[in-house]
Enzyme design. Structure first.
Site, PDB file in Angstrom:
ATOM      1  N   ASP A  65       0.826  -1.218  -0.089  1.00 51.35           N
ATOM      2  CA  ASP A  65       0.096   0.106  -0.191  1.00 51.35           C
ATOM      3  C   ASP A  65       0.888   1.175   0.141  1.00 51.35           C
ATOM      4  O   ASP A  65       2.119   1.245   0.613  1.00 51.35           O
ATOM      5  CB  ASP A  65      -1.008  -0.077   1.267  1.00 51.35           C
ATOM      6  CG  ASP A  65      -2.122   1.068   1.052  1.00 51.35           C
ATOM      7  OD1 ASP A  65      -2.325   1.481   0.077  1.00 51.35           O
ATOM      8  OD2 ASP A  65      -2.859   1.237   1.944  1.00 51.35           O
ATOM      9  N   HIS A  87       2.665   2.789  -9.020  1.00 52.16           N
ATOM     10  CA  HIS A  87       2.360   1.335  -9.234  1.00 52.16           C
ATOM     11  C   HIS A  87       3.599   0.700  -9.914  1.00 52.16           C
ATOM     12  O   HIS A  87       3.978  -0.381  -9.614  1.00 52.16           O
ATOM     13  CB  HIS A  87       1.011   1.159 -10.059  1.00 52.16           C
ATOM     14  CG  HIS A  87      -0.062   1.573  -9.377  1.00 52.16           C
ATOM     15  ND1 HIS A  87      -0.325   1.430  -7.938  1.00 52.16           N
ATOM     16  CD2 HIS A  87      -1.226   2.293  -9.854  1.00 52.16           C
ATOM     17  CE1 HIS A  87      -1.539   2.044  -7.723  1.00 52.16           C
ATOM     18  NE2 HIS A  87      -1.930   2.514  -8.915  1.00 52.16           N
ATOM     19  N   LEU A 109      11.065 -20.789  -3.625  1.00 55.54           N
ATOM     20  CA  LEU A 109       9.958 -20.144  -3.040  1.00 55.54           C
ATOM     21  C   LEU A 109       8.683 -20.059  -3.796  1.00 55.54           C
ATOM     22  O   LEU A 109       8.873 -20.062  -5.092  1.00 55.54           O
ATOM     23  CB  LEU A 109      10.418 -18.503  -3.113  1.00 55.54           C
ATOM     24  CG  LEU A 109       9.339 -17.522  -2.836  1.00 55.54           C
ATOM     25  CD1 LEU A 109       9.023 -17.343  -1.345  1.00 55.54           C
ATOM     26  CD2 LEU A 109       9.839 -16.086  -3.085  1.00 55.54           C
TER      27      LEU A 109
HETATM   28  C1  IPE Z   1      -1.409   0.005  -3.529  1.00 61.63           C
HETATM   29  O1  IPE Z   1      -1.044   1.334  -3.421  1.00 61.63           O
HETATM   30  C2  IPE Z   1      -1.728  -0.361  -4.877  1.00 61.63           C
HETATM   31  C3  IPE Z   1      -2.439  -1.739  -5.089  1.00 61.63           C
HETATM   32  C4  IPE Z   1      -1.831  -2.803  -4.787  1.00 61.63           C
HETATM   33  C5  IPE Z   1      -3.688  -1.743  -5.436  1.00 61.63           C
HETATM   34  P1  IPE Z   1      -2.334   2.494  -3.577  1.00 61.63           P
HETATM   35  O2  IPE Z   1      -2.609   2.662  -5.022  1.00 61.63           O
HETATM   36  O3  IPE Z   1      -3.670   1.866  -2.579  1.00 61.63           O
HETATM   37  O4  IPE Z   1      -1.510   3.784  -2.820  1.00 61.63           O
HETATM   38  P2  IPE Z   1      -2.364   4.675  -1.856  1.00 61.63           P
HETATM   39  O5  IPE Z   1      -3.095   4.042  -0.909  1.00 61.63           O
HETATM   40  O6  IPE Z   1      -3.362   5.857  -2.854  1.00 61.63           O
HETATM   41  O7  IPE Z   1      -1.166   5.611  -1.482  1.00 61.63           O
HETATM   42 MG    MG Z   2      -4.067   2.425  -0.599  1.00 66.72          MG
END
Ligand code: IPE
Ligand code: MG
Length: 272
Positions: free
Chosen positions: A35, A52, A146
């Site tokens: 996250d 991402h 793994l």
């Molecule tokens: C995690 O980061 C992405 C996924 C695995 C879906 P986020 O996209 O939720 O990041 P924030 O919470 O907006 O910072």
């Molecule tokens: Mg998030």
């Protein structure tokens, strides 16, 4: 200053060494909820997708660290059944990040001895990602190092409901004899891949909740929450979480090693 060419000292900090943890204290199954990708990007004035993408790079480092330290199961909640609520363009970006991640890294993962698997519902899954996953599963299926489970379009409640429906079907058809359900039978319905219980759950990005990940399998997990956003996570962060896990005492409802000593009992408890 001597003039001419200035020789600069490298400012790169040496990376910490891997902690030496006895194998019986290592978590067998580590589950991660990545996250903070969006916030990581926003803080840099970048589009969320950049977070991402960087998250994919963090994943490659963390998997390397898991292999090095000897973890046998690593699972990642890469896309939850709730993530469909995001704007369509972000959903597309996320799916593309995982497809690209697999196509770019599957050979390297195969050479590291990693077996790749996908856990989640096939409903609404984009065909291009399913094809990438199948190819990654195929080329790594002979590996026994793994096991890396990518949970995409996965939700804990969804998984439990699917299992319950299969139980009902088998009961109707007579495939399930008239026995009362117990944990062992239910676990077999739940786990298409014989996934063990989660020993250590790690969530990055500062939130402290499980958000519908592995509800059944995390009943006794140790929790590790870190404020670091996922794109900044490294193998050293994984090792630190593992070292912390190794120093904790898991009681699983028993009285633990210290309690046993005090009570003078030599009988083993359920801690593990
Ligand atoms: C995690 O980061 C992405 C996924 C695995 C879906 P986020 O996209 O939720 O990041 P924030 O919470 O907006 O910072
Ligand atoms: Mg998030």
């Amino acid at each position: 200053m001597t003039g001419g060419l200035e020789i600069r000292q490298s400012k790169v900090e040496p990376r910490p060494l891997m902690p030496d943890i006895p194998s019986d204290l290592l978590p067998h199954h580590v589950a991660i909820a990545p996250d903070g990708n969006g916030r990581w990007a926003e803080q840099r004035g970048l589009p969320r997708n950049a977070g991402h993408r960087q998250g994919g790079r963090a994943l490659q480092d963390v998997i390397g660290g898991a292999v090095e330290i000897g973890i046998t199961f690593l699972s990642l909640h890469a896309f939850s059944t709730e993530n469909w609520r995001r704007p369509a363009s972000e959903v597309e970006d996320l799916m593309a990040v995982y497809a690209d991640y697999l196509s770019e890294n599957k050979s390297r993962l195969r050479d590291l001895g990693v077996r790749i698997r996908w856990l989640g519902s096939s409903e609404r899954m984009p065909g291009h990602l399913v094809r990438e996953i199948e190819s990654a599963q195929e080329i790594t299926q002979g590996n026994d190092g793994l096991t890396f489970t990518l949970c995409i379009n996965y939700g804990g409640r969804d998984e439990i409901l699917h299992a319950v429906n299969r139980v009902a079907e088998d009961a109707r058809s007579g495939a399930l004899p008239d026995v009362s359900m117990d944990e062992a039978i239910f676990t077999r319905y739940l786990n298409r891949f014989a996934l063990p219980d989660v020993d250590l759950f790690i969530r990055s990005g500062g939130e402290m909740r499980t958000s519908n990940f592995f509800l059944w399998q995390m009943a006794f997990s140790e929790m590790n929450f870190t404020a670091k956003p996922w794109p900044d996570m490294t193998r050293e962060d994984l090792w630190e979480a593992v070292a912390q896990y190794a120093s904790r005492e898991r009681r699983m409802g028993g009285i633990g090693r210290r309690g046993l000593k005090e009570s003078g009992s030599a009988r083993p408890t359920g801690d593990g």
